[in-house]
Structures are given as structure tokens and as C-alpha cells.
Design a protein around this motif. Structure first.
Motif: not given
Length: 421
Positions: A333, A156, A300-301, A328-330
Motif C-alpha cells: 500500500a 497505522d 504509510n499509505p 511491520d508496515k503495509d
């Protein structure tokens, strides 16, 4: 004064402790008036900090807690025995800090110095200091601590911390003072190797989950903790979610380690009562209905996976998802663990500069197999979900702490201003 502080966000994130150290020097080193505990990691920092502060408070210690970001009110970041200082008190102390801060000091550096001054003025005996995203170069690192707690580390903020678990673990773990105690949650092998190397080089005592302490849920619904010197078989954590077993265990081990290191007793009754009394808004926070709203700041994941597992403890006919995330995050996921669990998704745009717009999020969610609708603002997304809910449904709000904070403000009829850091 808050407007002047918020203007400091233009400096962005600048790793390093030189500027905040200068502020504390000009303030006369208020950080030396109390003992501190660092809490670093990727997931579970807030909950672990809340558990730990609650136990220390139950032990009779005047306990301060510094966390970030706030959900609705700026003063949420600073608590003394669970209570926020009056806003006017924070304003006055902030004026003192701002007058002494160098022109280039960042938002988070000033907030960290403000926390230290506040806690000193409030005669705190011990402060639980949650780091920002970093560790050794985080503003909180300037505060000497007799104990460091490391929550689970995951990928992260890679643009700041590094692209591998090893790099992130080096940054997080590097905050530990030499020859002090480090209490760590279970970690991926790559991260654990780095933490062990840091502790070896610094002559730190390393206390590890699994080897030295652990907790698990019993068939009776209570949490069972086997610790350093203590066994507690009937714990009822005040912060909901089965994944809180790890956070509670980590905080319990930290409380035991603090008692041994600082010479301040934390008796069994304080451990039990503190775990039960702990609260942490925005983490599996249930707002009663009908329909009920479940608010969780998973962003986050790893956090999303814990959220998906925790949903097994709730009973509902359909799950309606109000989702808002930072760009800006995944994002795939984050929402992958919820595939197959959600009936309808309502994509929203939180009122934060970094937010992904609702249309783009809806497209991503559709690509994952969700039935998604772009709804605009967070309030519009909740209203849409409320219109379409049926008897027995549950509305889940997640994707970002900013989405959760804006939801709480909307429900309370308050103004929301999302502040990173």
C-alpha cells in the motif's frame, strides 16, 4: 549518557503516563512553567508542529518544539525558537532525568521528561509537543495543554492503537484536556464521529477544517487561507509539497485559537512570516544535484499518496527510487501510489532493527510491477542510483524516516543510529 538512554529501548513501548508523571514530580513539575499545545494524529504531525512553532516564534513568544524521531542527531528533538540546544547541554540535563527515572521507565518517557526539563530551563513561554504514536496513553499526555491539534487520522501502528479508525481516533483524541479547544483537520467520518463525541463529553470547543477554516492553492501559486478571524490570500509555505496546504491551514487555525485562548496576540504578520519561514527536514526535502535527491519520510499509505501527488510539481526525465521500509508496515500500500511513475527502484535495508531486508523488499516491489534491484545498505542504494542516473533524472528516497535519516547522515559523512521513539 546517551548510551544508557538508548539501552532503555529494551523496555519497548509501554502505554501509560504513571512513570513519566513520577519523573516530573521528582523534577519539581517543570511542565508547569510554560503553556503547552498537544499535536496528535497519524500524518502531518511534524509539519503542522513546525508551522505552528514558527508562527508563535514570529509573534515574539519564546517557543519550544518537541518532535520525534530524530533523523540524524538526537538534539533535533528539542528546539527553542528553531535552534537545537548544544549536545553537552542535553547530556547534562539527561543525566539529571536519568538519575530520577524509575528503573522501568521507557526510552520515550525519559525523552519526554528531558524535553520538559530542557524547555523549562530555557525559559520557554509555550511548547508545541508532538505526541509519539499515541494520545491519551502517550507519555506527552501527562503535560497539561490548553489546546489540542489533531492531524489527519489513518490506520497505522494498529498493534498498539487498535484495528479501526474509531479506536485510533479515541486514543488520539483522548489526550485533550476537558473544557479546552480542539482543532481538527478533515477526518474520515468514522474518526470524526469519535472526536465529536469526545469533545461533547469533555465540553471541548471543536474547530474543524472545512466548517471553520480552510486553505487552497490559487492560480498564482500562493496558498489562500480563510480562518477563524483572518483571511490570508498570499501565503508561501516554507515546507514544500502541495499537500502542505492542509498542514499549514491546521497550524494557522491553531495559532488563531491559541491567541484567543491564551491571550497572547499572534498578529497577521507573524502568521505570514511563520508559514514562510517554517522548515521540516525529511519532508519533500530537495538536495540539489546533479542529480537532485528528493527525500520524503512517507511511511504509510496516506503519506505515500500525498507524496505521489506532490511529485506533480517536479520536472524530471526519469524517477529513480531508493526505498527502505520497516517490516511491520503495509508495504504494497505504501508503494502502490508510485506505480507507473518510477523508472527503476533500488531496495535497501536501513540500519534499524525493524527494517525489512532489501531482498524481501525488492521481491515485493517486483510483484507490484517495479524494476527493482536489491542493493544492501542505504549508502549502496544511493551509490547505485547515482551510477545509473542520467541527465535530468530525479532520485527519490522514501519509505521510512529512518531511510531518510540514514541518507542525510550518509550525505554528510556522519554516523547514523536509527532510534525509534
Amino acid at each position: 549518557m546517551l548510551e544508557k538512554l538508548y539501552a532503555r529501548r529494551r523496555f519497548g513501548i509501554r502505554p501509560g503516563v504513571e512513570r513519566v508523571r513520577l519523573i516530573l514530580e521528582r523534577l519539581g513539575h517543570p511542565e508547569r512553567s510554560f503553556r503547552s499545545i498537544h499535536v496528535v494524529g497519524t500524518n502531518g504531525k511534524g509539519s503542522t508542529s513546525a508551522f505552528l512553532a514558527s508562527m508563535l516564534g514570529e509573534a515574539g513568544l519564546r517557543t519550544a518544539l518537541f518532535t520525534s524521531p530524530h533523523l540524524v542527531n538526537f538534539s533535533e528533538r528539542f528546539r527553542i525558537n528553531g535552534q537545537e540546544p548544544a549536545p553537552e547541554r542535553i547530556e547534562a540535563l539527561l543525566g539529571t532525568v536519568m538519575a530520577l527515572a524509575p528503573a522501568e521507565a521507557t526510552f520515550f518517557e525519559i525523552v519526554t521528561a528531558l524535553a520538559v526539563l530542557c524547555f523549562a530551563e530555557e525559559h520557554a513561554e509555550v511548547a508545541v509537543m508532538e505526541a509519539g504514536m499515541g494520545g491519551r496513553s502517550d507519555a506527552t499526555a501527562v503535560i497539561p495543554a490548553l489546546l489540542t491539534v489533531i492531524t489527519p487520522i489513518a490506520l497505522d501502528h494498529c498493534e498498539y492503537l487498535g484495528a479501526s479508525l474509531a479506536h485510533i481516533a479515541a486514543e488520539k483524541g483522548g489526550i485533550a484536556e476537558p473544557e479546552t479547544t480542539v482543532v481538527s483537520a478533515r477526518q474520515p467520518a468514522e474518526a470524526l464521529e469519535v472526536i465529536r463525541r469526545i469533545c461533547g463529553a469533555g465540553a471541548n470547543r471543536l474547530i474543524q477544517e472545512g466548517d471553520d477554516f480552510h486553505a487552497s492553492w490559487g492560480d498564482d501559486g500562493f496558498l489562500r487561507y480563510q480562518g477563524l478571524c483572518t483571511e490570508l490570500p498570499h501565503l508561501a509555505p516554507g515546507i514544500p509539497g502541495r499537500y502542505q496546504a492542509q498542514n499549514a491551514a491546521l497550524a494557522l487555525a491553531a495559532a488563531e485559537a491559541f491567541a484567543a485562548t491564551a491571550g497572547s496576540p499572534v498578529p497577521t504578520h507573524a502568521l505570514t512570516a511563520g508559514i514562510g519561514a517554517a522548515q521540516w527536514p525529511g519532508r519533500m526535502e530537495l538536495v540539489p544535484g546533479p542529480p537532485p535527491l528528493l527525500l520524503d519520510g512517507a511511511h504509510n499509505p496516506a503519506g505515500a499518496a500525498a507524496l505521489a501527488e506532490a511529485l506533480g510539481d517536479y520536472r524530471y526525465k526519469r524517477l529513480l527510487l531508493v526505498a527502505g521500509v520497516m517490516s511491520d508496515k503495509d508495504i504494497p500500500a505504501i508503494f502502490a501510489p508510485l506505480i507507473g511513475k518510477v523508472h527503476s527502484a533500488y531496495a535497501v535495508t536501513p540500519a534499524v532493527e525493524r527494517a525489512l531486508n532489501d531482498a524481501a523488499l525488492a521481491k515485493i516491489l517486483e510483484g507490484l510491477g517495479f524494476r527493482a534491484t536489491a542493493c544492501g545498505s542505504v549508502g549502496n542504494g544511493i551509490e547505485t542510483a547515482l551510477r545509473e542516473n542520467g541527465s535530468g533524472d530525479l532520485i527519490l528516497v522514501c519509505g521510512s524516516l529512518f531511510t531518510v535519516g540514514e541518507t542525510k547522515a550518509w550525505l554528510a559523512g556522519q554516523h547514523f543510529e536509527g532510534i525509534r521513539g
